[in-house]
Design an enzyme around this catalytic site. Sequence first.
Site, PDB file in Angstrom:
ATOM      1  CG  HIS A 276      -2.603  78.698  12.014  1.00 33.83           C
ATOM      2  ND1 HIS A 276      -3.125  78.902  10.756  1.00 33.83           N
ATOM      3  CD2 HIS A 276      -2.440  77.364  12.127  1.00 33.83           C
ATOM      4  CE1 HIS A 276      -3.241  77.738  10.145  1.00 33.83           C
ATOM      5  NE2 HIS A 276      -2.855  76.780  10.956  1.00 33.83           N
ATOM      6  CG  ASP A 288      -4.814  74.330   8.481  1.00 33.31           C
ATOM      7  OD1 ASP A 288      -4.462  74.859   9.543  1.00 33.31           O
ATOM      8  OD2 ASP A 288      -4.019  74.022   7.580  1.00 33.31           O
ATOM      9  CD  GLU A 322       1.079  76.873  10.798  1.00 37.05           C
ATOM     10  OE1 GLU A 322       1.752  75.844  10.934  1.00 37.05           O
ATOM     11  OE2 GLU A 322       0.269  76.988   9.866  1.00 37.05           O
ATOM     12  CD  GLU A 323      -1.386  76.904   6.985  1.00 30.06           C
ATOM     13  OE1 GLU A 323      -0.372  76.263   6.677  1.00 30.06           O
ATOM     14  OE2 GLU A 323      -2.429  76.369   7.398  1.00 30.06           O
ATOM     15  CG  ASP A 350      -2.707  74.050  13.146  1.00 26.99           C
ATOM     16  OD1 ASP A 350      -3.704  74.092  12.390  1.00 26.99           O
ATOM     17  OD2 ASP A 350      -1.549  74.268  12.762  1.00 26.99           O
ATOM     18  CG  HIS A 420      -2.864  73.164   3.363  1.00 28.42           C
ATOM     19  ND1 HIS A 420      -1.497  73.013   3.411  1.00 28.42           N
ATOM     20  CD2 HIS A 420      -3.227  73.595   4.606  1.00 28.42           C
ATOM     21  CE1 HIS A 420      -1.049  73.342   4.610  1.00 28.42           C
ATOM     22  NE2 HIS A 420      -2.086  73.695   5.357  1.00 28.42           N
TER      23      HIS A 420
HETATM   24 ZN   LIG Z   1      -2.836  74.817  10.450  1.00 24.64          ZN
END
Ligand SMILES: [Zn+2]
Length: 455
Positions: A276, A288, A322-323, A350, A420
Amino acid sequence: MKKTLGVVVMVVGTLAVSMAAQTTQDGWIAPYQPIAAKLIAESQRTDFAWQRLAELTDTYGPRLSGSEGLERAIDWAVAQMKKDGLENVRKEPVMIPKWVRGRESLELINPIRQPLPLLGLGNSVGTPASGIEADVLVVSSFDDLKARAAEAKGRIVLFNVPFTTYGATVTYRGTGPVEAAKLGAVAVLVRSVGPVGLRTPHTGATNYADGVPKIPGAAIPVEDAERFARLAARGVNVRVKLSMEAHFEADVQSYNVIGELRGRELPDQVVVLGGHFDSWDPGTGATDDGGGCVVTWEAVRLMKALNLRPRRTVRVVLFVNEENGLRGGNGYRDAHAAELANHVMLLESDGGVFDPTGFGFTGSDQARAAVTTIAGLLAPLGANRIGASGGGADIGPAATAGKIPTMSHEVSGDYFLIHHTPADTVDRITPKQMSNNAAAIAVMAYVVADVGLLK
Ligand SMILES: [Zn+2]
């Protein structure tokens, strides 16, 4: 020789071997040994993939859905794919949500005044402009919250739940605000979902429920959650002021990015690779999932650069949103509904791009036997393990709709330490790791696209 879909026929020199026989006759893999060696050598020859990831993350930064950085990065990716010589390079339109973080702050009021690190949870509502000041109720689980339900009203609930697995712990980030709001809490703080780091908050999506008041949610570092818990255990009243401008704006137009290497014999049959392209906003979305996007893309670029064209098409898809929405994964399923029956396999990266260990796989026993044999080619990279199951958020919708075998790219490494956070930058990944992951994916994808898989 059958050529019906799902029954795969391969030709080795003049010898035709049905894939049905492959479980007992692994000689079919031998001709792929030199191809694998070429792909691995080419990938390890340069730091091309790492440089591409560095360029992406340095130039466009984080790629939150609805941000200018994401859209500029999408246009850059299209231009770069064309430069690579990929085919059918295009943007496929998807409407995505636009959540805006705005300014945010957390201040400890009692026992002493001190500004504290925080990250609002994605999709959270904001606070009133004057903020929310309240006493903190520290709980260690949903059961603990239930036991102390009478104390929640008017307070800010802190879920101080130590990280075990992502699946077990992330539920507090996802549904903590709903559970606390049911008891009259005014806001939620969540101990960051990750191991002890360097006092780093981890963001991520939260979800509201119909009929339950929406209260703001924010993540605080493990260290601050532990401090609050110690203070509370000593009988000290912990009081904080939370201010967040977070809000949604109208959905905006965005895109999945697609590039292909068309198959030389069965171009309508497709192997999909991807990650993503959107990310959370605090870091630069390197692990990520910029890294996952670049290594799957690189796998196709390596084939193209070496003039290795498998029988079936290999398609890289950089999924959007995606998130905090999964609109890219759902959009791909809808836009490609008519050709899902021709999808041979979907692979998602991912889980970070540290040292490759292999792939998770979900599919038929025959297909598992085939990918296990293919993985043997990856022993030099240490990437020859085939796990019990594999998939990914973005490929999930298409896989479910089309009953398509799925793979996840798997690595070792401390993914959840930086996940994140502001620390998700390209510095956490080495050029060698990028090269080895790209090589592992390239070999797996090439052979699957060449021989097919029995569904
Ligand atoms: Zn991810």
